[in-house]
Design an enzyme around this catalytic site. Sequence first.
Site: not given
Ligand code: IPM
Ligand code: MG
Length: 353
Positions: A138, A188, A220, A244, A248
């Site tokens: 990042y 990884k 993975d 990240d 999700d």
């Molecule tokens: C998160 C989001 C952010 C990230 C984006 C919006 C920059 O996906 O907080 O998980 O990638 O960290």
């Molecule tokens: Mg995210």
Amino acid sequence: MKIAILPGDGIGPEIMAEALKVLDALRRNGLKVETESALVGGAAYDAFGHPLPAATLKLAQDADAVLFGSVGSPKHDALPREHRPEKAILGLRKECDFFANLRPATVFPELADASTLRSEVVAGLDLMIIRELTGDIYFGEPRGVSGEKGARIGVNTMHYTEAQIRRIVHVGFRTAQQRNKRLCSIDKMNVLEAMQLWRDIAIEIVPEYPDVELSHMLVDNAAMQLIRNPKQFDVMVAGNMFGDILSDEASMLTGSIGMLPSASLDANGKGLYEPIHGSAPDIAGRGIANPLAQILSLGMMLRYTFNLGEWADRVEGAVKKTLAQGIRTADIAKPGETVATTAQMGAAVVSNL
Ligand code: IPM
Ligand code: MG
């Protein structure tokens, strides 16, 4: 205690309004907090020409905690990268050194059948993902696209210092100590040198936490195991990008990404609290978004920054009671169930406090 309120874009302002109703109710019951709001993300760009104006950053820096909605909107996607709404949250994390991101994935019993996985796979799930937030690909240099059209090269760099790895792995161990004492470190190392360093540091720290059992998993495989048998995990610790992606994925085990709060903490417990979902432009302005992740983010703030565990319990208890009463926003309703609006869900939580 002062809280900076940054609603942001899309559904951010709608769900923040409900969290503020909860906060007002707590104040009427004696909670002493001040709030001050500011624009952030696309909303701030439209007003001031920058997604993280200096005044917004200063408000966040001076406050004891930040309650953040969400940023991002299709209309701002074409802007140069440094003016895109996402730059605001990345800038806040970096400038305030909010390096430790706590992303719980807990399944409320009432919602076990809202998951796309079989309910026996997810019922009772209580997982905490600790994601590093200020390093990795990042922020790593070099980065960018160079060269002539037709022969361009895109570069981003996975970059971790020992110190960055060490401090987030410590957060992982300490979090595991307070829970079921199992920490799974994600890397990884079979391909990436930076991730070999990650694993080596994690192993170095083991002797400091004799009560915690550390395991390692390649990212993975971890992505696969989260779907196969998520209840094998207690605490996972991962770098910025892997965290990240896995967070999700983990959110969907719980049925709706609209339910999950998160905390991003600095070394002193100051934090930024935000739903893990985004600004959901497709449903913005319709009053149908689920405000529970935002409300639960307020709960996490009371617990982690202000050490007001009992007040946090009240907020979480009110959310649980509301779900037990069968009140559902569209994202968690079953076909044929009555659907509550954002405001109705917020009002129900307030009355259950
Ligand atoms: C998160 C989001 C952010 C990230 C984006 C919006 C920059 O996906 O907080 O998980 O990638 O960290
Ligand atoms: Mg995210």
